[in-house]
Design a protein around this motif. Structure first.
Motif, short mmCIF file in Angstrom:
data_model
loop_
_atom_site.label_atom_id
_atom_site.label_comp_id
_atom_site.label_asym_id
_atom_site.label_seq_id
_atom_site.Cartn_x
_atom_site.Cartn_y
_atom_site.Cartn_z
N GLY A 113 25.43 -1.91 5.00
CA GLY A 113 24.47 -2.29 4.04
C GLY A 113 23.51 -1.35 4.37
O GLY A 113 22.95 -0.19 3.93
N LEU A 114 21.95 -1.88 4.02
CA LEU A 114 20.57 -0.75 4.38
C LEU A 114 20.51 0.03 5.15
O LEU A 114 20.43 -0.65 6.66
N GLU A 119 16.97 6.41 1.38
CA GLU A 119 17.30 4.72 1.94
C GLU A 119 18.30 4.97 0.83
O GLU A 119 18.69 4.94 -0.30
N ARG A 120 19.80 4.13 1.37
CA ARG A 120 20.81 3.73 0.34
C ARG A 120 21.37 2.64 1.35
O ARG A 120 21.29 2.22 2.32
N ASN A 121 22.43 2.10 0.54
CA ASN A 121 23.08 1.04 1.13
C ASN A 121 24.41 1.40 0.88
O ASN A 121 25.07 2.12 0.40
N THR A 122 25.10 1.26 2.50
CA THR A 122 26.37 1.40 2.88
C THR A 122 27.65 1.40 2.48
O THR A 122 28.74 1.66 2.49
N THR A 154 27.80 -0.11 -1.19
CA THR A 154 27.61 -0.03 -2.52
C THR A 154 27.61 1.17 -2.72
O THR A 154 28.12 1.63 -3.68
#
Length: 90
Positions: free
Chosen positions: A49-50, A68-71, A73
């Motif tokens: 997730g985040l 900041e990323r979503n692992t 998507t």
């Protein structure tokens, strides 16, 4: 995946080097206990997730970024210069 460098604009992820979680910006103070250093260097969550990660723009301006990323998507939510994050005390 593409990252938006605040100094150079949008670039391919291959220009950057992943350095780990942004917690590395919160280095223990001088004289901190060994347990604090152990946690700082070795204890990391691996969430789905985040996340907030440190990336180095190796083939560009040599800036350190907090991404900041979503692992799950692979969506990139934001990129900020690490110096700006550190100064803001985030």
């Amino acid at each position: 995946m593409r990252l938006n460098c605040p100094l150079c604009g949008e670039r391919d992820r291959r220009e950057f080097y992943y350095m780990g979680h942004a917690d590395y910006l919160n280095r223990p103070s001088e004289g901190a206990a060994p347990d604090a250093w152990d946690a700082y260097l070795h204890l990391r969550d691996n969430p789905a997730g985040l996340t907030r990660d440190l990336w180095f723009h190796e083939m560009g301006c040599s800036a350190w970024l907090v991404v900041e990323r979503n692992t799950v998507t692979h969506e990139i939510l934001s990129t900020t210069l690490a110096t700006d994050v550190k100064e803001a005390g985030e």
